[in-house]
Design a protein around this motif. Structure first.
Motif, PDB file in Angstrom:
ATOM      1  N   ARG A 156       0.817  -1.224   0.000  1.00 40.10           N
ATOM      2  CA  ARG A 156       0.000   0.000   0.000  1.00 40.10           C
ATOM      3  C   ARG A 156       0.848   1.271   0.000  1.00 40.10           C
ATOM      4  N   THR A 157       1.989   1.222  -0.631  1.00 44.91           N
ATOM      5  CA  THR A 157       2.773   2.448  -0.818  1.00 44.91           C
ATOM      6  C   THR A 157       2.727   2.905  -2.282  1.00 44.91           C
ATOM      7  N   SER A 158       1.680   2.467  -2.977  1.00 39.25           N
ATOM      8  CA  SER A 158       1.406   2.920  -4.358  1.00 39.25           C
ATOM      9  C   SER A 158       2.390   2.382  -5.390  1.00 39.25           C
ATOM     10  N   LYS A 159       2.994   1.228  -5.127  1.00 39.40           N
ATOM     11  CA  LYS A 159       3.973   0.690  -6.071  1.00 39.40           C
ATOM     12  C   LYS A 159       3.348   0.391  -7.434  1.00 39.40           C
ATOM     13  N   THR A 160       2.197  -0.277  -7.434  1.00 36.32           N
ATOM     14  CA  THR A 160       1.571  -0.656  -8.707  1.00 36.32           C
ATOM     15  C   THR A 160       1.072   0.553  -9.498  1.00 36.32           C
ATOM     16  N   PRO A 161       0.288   1.461  -8.907  1.00 35.25           N
ATOM     17  CA  PRO A 161      -0.132   2.634  -9.693  1.00 35.25           C
ATOM     18  C   PRO A 161       1.038   3.480 -10.167  1.00 35.25           C
ATOM     19  N   LEU A 162       2.091   3.564  -9.367  1.00 36.77           N
ATOM     20  CA  LEU A 162       3.284   4.297  -9.792  1.00 36.77           C
ATOM     21  C   LEU A 162       3.945   3.609 -10.991  1.00 36.77           C
ATOM     22  N   CYS A 196      17.006   1.990  -8.459  1.00 35.87           N
ATOM     23  CA  CYS A 196      16.007   1.559  -7.481  1.00 35.87           C
ATOM     24  C   CYS A 196      15.511   2.761  -6.677  1.00 35.87           C
ATOM     25  N   VAL A 197      14.213   2.757  -6.357  1.00 37.65           N
ATOM     26  CA  VAL A 197      13.628   3.804  -5.526  1.00 37.65           C
ATOM     27  C   VAL A 197      12.834   3.141  -4.399  1.00 37.65           C
ATOM     28  N   GLY A 198      13.176   3.492  -3.174  1.00 42.21           N
ATOM     29  CA  GLY A 198      12.437   2.979  -2.028  1.00 42.21           C
ATOM     30  C   GLY A 198      11.273   3.903  -1.689  1.00 42.21           C
ATOM     31  N   LEU A 199      10.158   3.310  -1.332  1.00 44.89           N
ATOM     32  CA  LEU A 199       8.964   4.077  -0.988  1.00 44.89           C
ATOM     33  C   LEU A 199       8.610   3.839   0.476  1.00 44.89           C
ATOM     34  N   THR A 200       8.482   4.917   1.216  1.00 39.30           N
ATOM     35  CA  THR A 200       8.074   4.804   2.613  1.00 39.30           C
ATOM     36  C   THR A 200       6.870   5.693   2.846  1.00 39.30           C
ATOM     37  N   ILE A 201       6.253   5.572   4.031  1.00 35.67           N
ATOM     38  CA  ILE A 201       5.020   6.293   4.288  1.00 35.67           C
ATOM     39  C   ILE A 201       4.830   6.462   5.797  1.00 35.67           C
ATOM     40  N   ASP A 202       4.095   7.472   6.190  1.00 39.16           N
ATOM     41  CA  ASP A 202       3.790   7.693   7.598  1.00 39.16           C
ATOM     42  C   ASP A 202       2.981   6.511   8.148  1.00 39.16           C
ATOM     43  N   PRO A 203       3.341   5.964   9.309  1.00 42.36           N
ATOM     44  CA  PRO A 203       2.659   4.781   9.850  1.00 42.36           C
ATOM     45  C   PRO A 203       1.154   4.998  10.059  1.00 42.36           C
ATOM     46  N   ASP A 204       0.770   6.147  10.572  1.00 43.52           N
ATOM     47  CA  ASP A 204      -0.661   6.401  10.801  1.00 43.52           C
ATOM     48  C   ASP A 204      -1.436   6.436   9.491  1.00 43.52           C
ATOM     49  N   ILE A 249      15.271   7.145  -1.167  1.00 37.50           N
ATOM     50  CA  ILE A 249      13.990   6.815  -0.523  1.00 37.50           C
ATOM     51  C   ILE A 249      13.065   8.015  -0.632  1.00 37.50           C
ATOM     52  N   LEU A 250      11.837   7.758  -1.083  1.00 36.99           N
ATOM     53  CA  LEU A 250      10.824   8.801  -1.186  1.00 36.99           C
ATOM     54  C   LEU A 250       9.712   8.536  -0.181  1.00 36.99           C
ATOM     55  N   ASP A 251       9.289   9.574   0.511  1.00 36.15           N
ATOM     56  CA  ASP A 251       8.154   9.478   1.423  1.00 36.15           C
ATOM     57  C   ASP A 251       6.897   9.827   0.634  1.00 36.15           C
ATOM     58  N   VAL A 252       5.985   8.862   0.477  1.00 39.49           N
ATOM     59  CA  VAL A 252       4.780   9.080  -0.329  1.00 39.49           C
ATOM     60  C   VAL A 252       3.602   9.566   0.506  1.00 39.49           C
ATOM     61  N   SER A 253       3.837   9.864   1.781  1.00 38.69           N
ATOM     62  CA  SER A 253       2.750  10.324   2.656  1.00 38.69           C
ATOM     63  C   SER A 253       2.084  11.565   2.065  1.00 38.69           C
ATOM     64  N   ASN A 254       0.765  11.517   1.970  1.00 37.00           N
ATOM     65  CA  ASN A 254      -0.039  12.645   1.496  1.00 37.00           C
ATOM     66  C   ASN A 254       0.330  13.111   0.089  1.00 37.00           C
ATOM     67  N   LYS A 255       0.931  12.235  -0.690  1.00 37.66           N
ATOM     68  CA  LYS A 255       1.274  12.585  -2.068  1.00 37.66           C
ATOM     69  C   LYS A 255       0.400  11.811  -3.046  1.00 37.66           C
ATOM     70  N   ALA A 256      -0.062  12.511  -4.071  1.00 39.47           N
ATOM     71  CA  ALA A 256      -0.783  11.845  -5.159  1.00 39.47           C
ATOM     72  C   ALA A 256       0.223  11.037  -5.973  1.00 39.47           C
ATOM     73  N   VAL A 257      -0.273  10.019  -6.667  1.00 39.29           N
ATOM     74  CA  VAL A 257       0.595   9.181  -7.497  1.00 39.29           C
ATOM     75  C   VAL A 257       1.353  10.040  -8.503  1.00 39.29           C
ATOM     76  N   GLU A 258       0.654  10.994  -9.126  1.00 42.69           N
ATOM     77  CA  GLU A 258       1.284  11.855 -10.129  1.00 42.69           C
ATOM     78  C   GLU A 258       2.451  12.649  -9.532  1.00 42.69           C
ATOM     79  N   GLU A 259       2.280  13.126  -8.291  1.00 37.05           N
ATOM     80  CA  GLU A 259       3.319  13.912  -7.640  1.00 37.05           C
ATOM     81  C   GLU A 259       4.559  13.063  -7.381  1.00 37.05           C
ATOM     82  N   THR A 260       4.348  11.863  -6.842  1.00 38.85           N
ATOM     83  CA  THR A 260       5.483  10.970  -6.579  1.00 38.85           C
ATOM     84  C   THR A 260       6.163  10.564  -7.878  1.00 38.85           C
ATOM     85  N   ALA A 261       5.353  10.264  -8.907  1.00 36.71           N
ATOM     86  CA  ALA A 261       5.919   9.863 -10.199  1.00 36.71           C
ATOM     87  C   ALA A 261       6.782  10.966 -10.787  1.00 36.71           C
TER      88      ALA A 261
END
Length: 275
Positions: A156-162, A196-204, A249-261
């Motif tokens: 659930r860190t948006s790997k597939t949509p990204l 390689c790009v690592g994706l992380t996210i806020d635990p809450d 490593i990218l933090d995807v918290s509160n980011k839309a897929v387009e923004e992270t991409a």
């Protein structure tokens, strides 16, 4: 070579492949006795001698010439030679170019082969999308070695949509889920870390996303998948793997897929990394 009796001959001259003109000629000829005709395509025309020889050949068999040449000097030579030998010519693209010139309010580039370039671009996109589907969610670790970009992270860190978004940008993307109980594929440590790009996210936030996912599946939100202790364990494990790989490593918290991409695209354009 002489033509069979009653079979008209159409010569196709093109400064590219000539497929567009042939398609139009065949479509038009289908309206006449089933399209029985002799089509002779001369592609990649870039000299006046070839044009003159083709006009002379068309004159001998009382044929016509259809053309999609966009280079002005070649067009002018063809029209002059066709007039000299009394050979009918049909400009396949001219009227459309004139119409689009008015629409765009500027003149066309008149550069041969642009349609082929567009086709190649389309097929690269399709190939990238097929690649993303084939190597989604760590299905086949061999894709890691072939990918332009490898995304890693917990569920659930948006790997597939990204992956799909980047595929539409013609990048071949493989993604690998990181799970504490599963050793990462060895291929992950064989590639250049900058791929390689690592994706992380806020635990809450991840907790909320996973709870909603469980609800959509008709499962209780108390499942281990959405348990905060489990989430913290996974994130800690994933960070260790990312550091071992040495990837940004990218933090995807509160980011839309387009923004992270777009962040990932910027990283690869610059040839650098971020943290």
């Amino acid at each position: 070579m002489s033509k069979p009796a009653n079979q008209p001959v159409v010569f196709i001259l093109s400064d590219s492949v000539g497929e567009t003109a042939e398609f139009v000629v065949r479509a038009a000829s289908s309206q006449f006795n089933g399209g029985n005709m002799d089509i002779r395509r001369i592609p990649y025309v870039d000299d006046k001698k070839t044009i003159t020889e083709t006009v002379m050949a068309a004159s001998e068999v009382k044929g016509i010439i259809a053309f999609t040449m966009v280079v002005t000097k070649l067009q002018e030579h063809l029209l002059a030679e066709a007039k000299r030998f009394s050979v009918p010519v049909v400009d396949i693209m001219g009227p459309m170019l004139d119409g689009l010139s008015n629409l765009y309010e500027h003149q066309p580039k008149r550069e041969p082969g642009l349609v082929r370039k567009l086709d190649d671009d389309y097929f690269r996109k399709v190939e990238a999308i097929e690649f993303a589907v084939k190597y989604d969610d760590g299905r086949d670790p061999r894709g890691i070695l072939r990918a332009d970009v490898v995304l890693v992270g917990v569920s659930r860190t948006s790997k597939t949509p990204l992956s799909m978004y980047l595929a539409h940008k013609r990048l071949k993307v493989a993604n690998v889920p990181l799970v504490p109980e599963v050793e990462p594929p060895e291929e992950l440590f064989q590639i250049n870390a900058e791929k390689c790009v690592g994706l992380t996210i806020d635990p809450d936030q991840l907790n909320g996303i996973r709870r909603e996912r469980l609800k959509s599946l008709g499962l209780t939100s108390q499942a281990n998948y959405a348990n905060m202790e489990r989430i913290l364990l996974e994130l800690e494990y994933s960070e260790k793997v990312m550091k071992r790989v040495g990837c940004p490593i990218l933090d995807v918290s509160n980011k839309a897929v387009e923004e992270t991409a777009n962040l990932i695209l910027d990283m690869f354009r610059k040839g650098g990394s971020t943290s």
